[in-house]
Enzyme design. Structure first.
Site, PDB file in Angstrom:
ATOM      1  N   GLU B  95      -1.395   5.802  -3.678  1.00 44.88           N
ATOM      2  CA  GLU B  95      -2.906   5.555  -3.323  1.00 44.88           C
ATOM      3  C   GLU B  95      -3.525   6.829  -3.468  1.00 44.88           C
ATOM      4  OE1 GLU B  95      -0.239   4.958  -1.168  1.00 44.88           O
ATOM      5  OE2 GLU B  95      -0.486   2.822  -0.510  1.00 44.88           O
ATOM      6  N   HIS B 164       1.425   2.144  10.925  1.00 42.29           N
ATOM      7  CA  HIS B 164       0.812   1.159  10.144  1.00 42.29           C
ATOM      8  C   HIS B 164      -0.327   0.519  10.881  1.00 42.29           C
ATOM      9  CE1 HIS B 164       4.079   1.418   7.678  1.00 42.29           C
ATOM     10  NE2 HIS B 164       3.906   0.411   6.904  1.00 42.29           N
TER      11      HIS B 164
END
Lengths: 365, 359
Positions: B95, B164
């Site tokens: 990322e 998450h």
């Protein structure tokens, strides 16, 4: 992979020998300008006319000048925070560079960036960047941009991005993600490690693995690499030019371990207890400016003593003018500039307290 | 349209040159929200991206699994076939790398759309998305903006646990220089994403895995929803309910239940929180005298806190009850189904808050 010594073997015809002598004199002038500029920067910092963090480039002049000499004016360049040398080598005026450090409206970032954030859009300098390694994914992105322009939009040409980093950035994850992406996507970017041996006060051996041969890091990502003596601008040109030309043609990434040295501290507030005076002196004996001047004066005899002295005087005057310009330039007015350049499209209600606006046009644009 | 990167070689001021925003219609002039063309939220997102990519070749989509896998959540299904691998680009799990790549590409002149499989994963790209993206225009003294759309799933999914289930809106909207859109339904998702792509500033676009299968009418014709304009989804005089993103749907459930008891409220869907249509909130509060803000991020320093503060600053004299907020509970997101349900802002919490406000 070749080693550091081959191109400069005694007597061998060097690539840089084929250049017109004005080009080499130009390098000398550019390196001298950076040296003089940085000496005045240090003085101004000590007089508190420059604030914040300030990292000077003295000792490393050949690295920016030599590598930028190998690419086209339209190729992107992006670097870290020791960026004054890159800005000047890329063509930024000494006035705009010094005015930025003085926090003036006439600076390259209108006084909003400072020493670590030299941006020059007309000269394709995409910034000095303050967080170690943060510019390395951006370098991959610039290369993605011109590769896309060439391949998808079909409006561009084969370009090449130069992305500079210090040896401290070798240990940031960002670099490794960026090199992996560059290798994977075949992005034409060269990661140039300006390896001055220290990340702040930590010697490279104490900070990274394979410090004796950094090319191992590039090999892991399928990236071609070379080591170059960064204290010799002709050597840089001889080695870097064919390397860069080849990568441009093949649209592939590269990695350069450019061994250099900074004579001053990491920043202006560095007591330098981590190295000896003798070590600094050893590198100063190999000073890139002295070496090129010696070559042009005594070996090539394409520069006379008189012209060399005149050049030094001209540069001193050029930097004096830049200092005066910076001193006399207006400060950015908080009424117009504080809330400007935050949004390109500064619509209402973006902030509970600020009303964003457009400021004055950037002096470089 | 022929696309050139003319802004690259001709130095222009990005704040004043080369910016072409779409024409925005008044809310009542937009195509109807009712109709037979029922598609999923994920399809609305896909339509928005595809329409804009057909219009502007500078736009590319990059992210994990967006191409060959057809998208981890099938948002980009079929786009590889239409646009090819140069414009629909699979990235490795990297990322910080690909967010930073987008910064460079955007500065060069492209218009990246970056898909985060989850905004939770954007945390490892924090330096790029918070340091470089929103500050580039300022740091460069107006020379380079950073027009990237970052989009992906935000908030709790289905029992994904603490790492998450991030709601990044409170954290990220704190940073000046970025815009943030959080749609609650397919219609808005498409109209807002198209605007996000056209906007010259960086946009953080927050979706929800829990909503991607939601179905509703999305009109055939092209439309853009402007940033900074709230939608009033229900009307009433009892209380103002303010929300954005997935919890808007919980507010509508709460409205139905409250209405049975004769408590009718205004429900405002902010749609974007930076810019924030505080004017719409104030106008409603001037009518109701009460406000409940529903926000799925944690309460401390949240978007709800911001809305409440602004209501106090701008409509204090109209308040008949202190403003209330309904956030996710102030604990890490739990895994167990029952705990997760209790943790999220849900209908029951909203109903209770409104009843407290109306006394």
């Amino acid at each position: 992979m070749t080693t550091m010594t081959t191109a400069s073997a005694k007597g061998a015809k060097r690539l840089s020998d084929s250049l017109p002598s004005e080009v080499l004199v130009g390098w000398l002038r550019d390196m001298m300008l950076i040296r003089e500029f940085e000496l005045r920067t240090m003085a101004a910092y000590q007089q508190a006319r420059i604030g914040g963090f300030c990292h000077v480039y003295i000792g490393q002049e050949a690295t920016a000048v030599g590598t930028i000499a190998c690419v086209e004016a339209g190729d992107p360049v992006v670097t870290a925070y020791r960026d004054h040398g890159h800005a000047l080598a890329r063509g930024m005026s000494a006035e705009a560079c010094m005015a930025e450090m003085f926090g003036k409206l006439t600076g390259c970032a209108k006084g909003k960036g400072g020493s670590m954030h030299m941006f020059d859009r007309p000269n394709h300098l995409y910034g000095g960047h303050g967080i170690v390694g943060a510019q390395t994914p951006m370098g991959a992105g610039l290369a993605f941009g011109h590769r896309y322009e060439w391949e998808v939009l079909k409006t561009g040409k084969k370009r090449l991005t130069l992305c500079y980093l210090g040896d401290g950035a070798l240990n940031q994850g960002a670099l490794h993600e960026a090199m992996n992406l560059a290798g994977l996507y075949s992005l034409p970017v060269i990661y140039i490690v300006e390896n001055n041996g220290y990340s702040m006060g930590t010697s490279i051996e104490r900070g990274t693995t394979m410090a004796h041969d950094l090319r191992a890091k590039a090999a892991a990502y399928g990236i071609d690499s070379i080591q170059i003596d960064g204290m010799d601008v002709r050597e840089i040109y001889d080695r870097f030019k064919p390397f860069a030309d080849d990568l441009r043609e093949r649209q592939r990434p590269g990695f350069v371990d450019l061994k250099t040295y900074r004579y001053q501290g990491h920043s202006m507030s560095d007591p330098q207890k981590y190295r000896t005076k003798e070590e600094v002196a050893k590198y100063q004996e190999r000073d890139s400016i002295n070496r090129l001047a010696h070559h042009l004066l005594n070996e090539k005899k394409t520069l006379s003593e008189r012209d060399w002295e005149r050049m030094q005087e001209e540069i001193k005057e050029q930097v004096r003018v830049a200092m005066k310009f910076a001193e006399e330039s207006p400060d950015p007015d908080p009424a117009t500039e504080l809330f400007a350049d935050v949004y390109v499209n500064p619509q209402p209600n973006l902030s509970p307290t600020a009303e964003y606006r457009h400021g004055v046009k950037n002096p470089l644009m | 349209m022929t696309t050139t990167l003319s802004t690259i070689d001709t130095p222009l001021h990005p704040a004043v040159d080369g910016v072409s925003l779409p024409e925005f219609l008044a809310e009542e002039d937009l195509p109807s929200r009712e109709g037979p063309r029922v598609i999923q939220f994920r399809e609305a997102l896909r339509e928005a991206m595809s329409e804009e990519m057909r219009r502007d070749k500078r736009i590319f989509l990059m992210g994990e699994e967006v191409a060959q896998y057809s998208g981890a959540y099938k948002v980009s299904q079929g786009m590889l076939e239409e646009f090819g691998e140069k414009r629909i680009v699979d990235s490795p799990i990297s990322e910080n790398g690909f967010a930073g790549l987008a910064v460079g590409a955007a500065m060069y002149g492209l218009r990246p759309i970056i898909e985060f499989m989850s905004w939770s994963f954007s945390l490892v790209a924090a330096d790029q998305i918070l340091n470089n993206v929103p500050k580039m225009l300022y740091m460069s003294g107006g020379q380079w903006g950073c027009p990237v759309v970052f989009r992906g799933n935000d908030g709790a999914g289905g029992q994904l646990g603490s790492t998450h289930s991030w709601c990044v809106e409170a954290l990220y909207s704190n940073v000046p220089g970025l815009k943030m859109a959080i749609p609650s339904c397919p219609y808005d998702a498409k109209g807002l994403l198209k605007t996000a792509i056209r906007d010259p500033d960086p946009v953080f676009f927050l979706e929800s895995e829990r909503m991607l299968g939601d179905k509703a009418h999305v009109p055939e014709e092209e439309y853009y929803i402007p940033f900074g304009r709230a939608a009033r989804l229900r009307e009433g005089d009892a209380c103002t309910i303010v929300s954005f993103g997935r919890p808007v749907n919980f507010c509508l459930e709460a409205w139905d239940e409250l209405a049975k008891e004769g408590i009718e409220c205004d429900v405002l869907d902010m749609r974007t929180i930076r810019p924030l249509d505080i004017g719409a909130v104030v106008r409603s509060v001037q009518k109701t005298g009460r406000v409940v803000v529903v926000d799925q991020s944690w309460p401390f320093g949240s978007v709800a806190s911001e809305v409440v503060t602004q209501v106090c600053e701008k409509a204090f004299d109209w308040l008949d009850h202190q403003p209330l907020r309904v956030n996710s509970d102030d604990v890490p997101a739990p895994y167990a189904k029952g705990l997760e349900q209790a943790f999220l802002p849900h209908k029951g919490k909203i109903v209770a808050a409104v009843k407290r406000a109306v006394g």
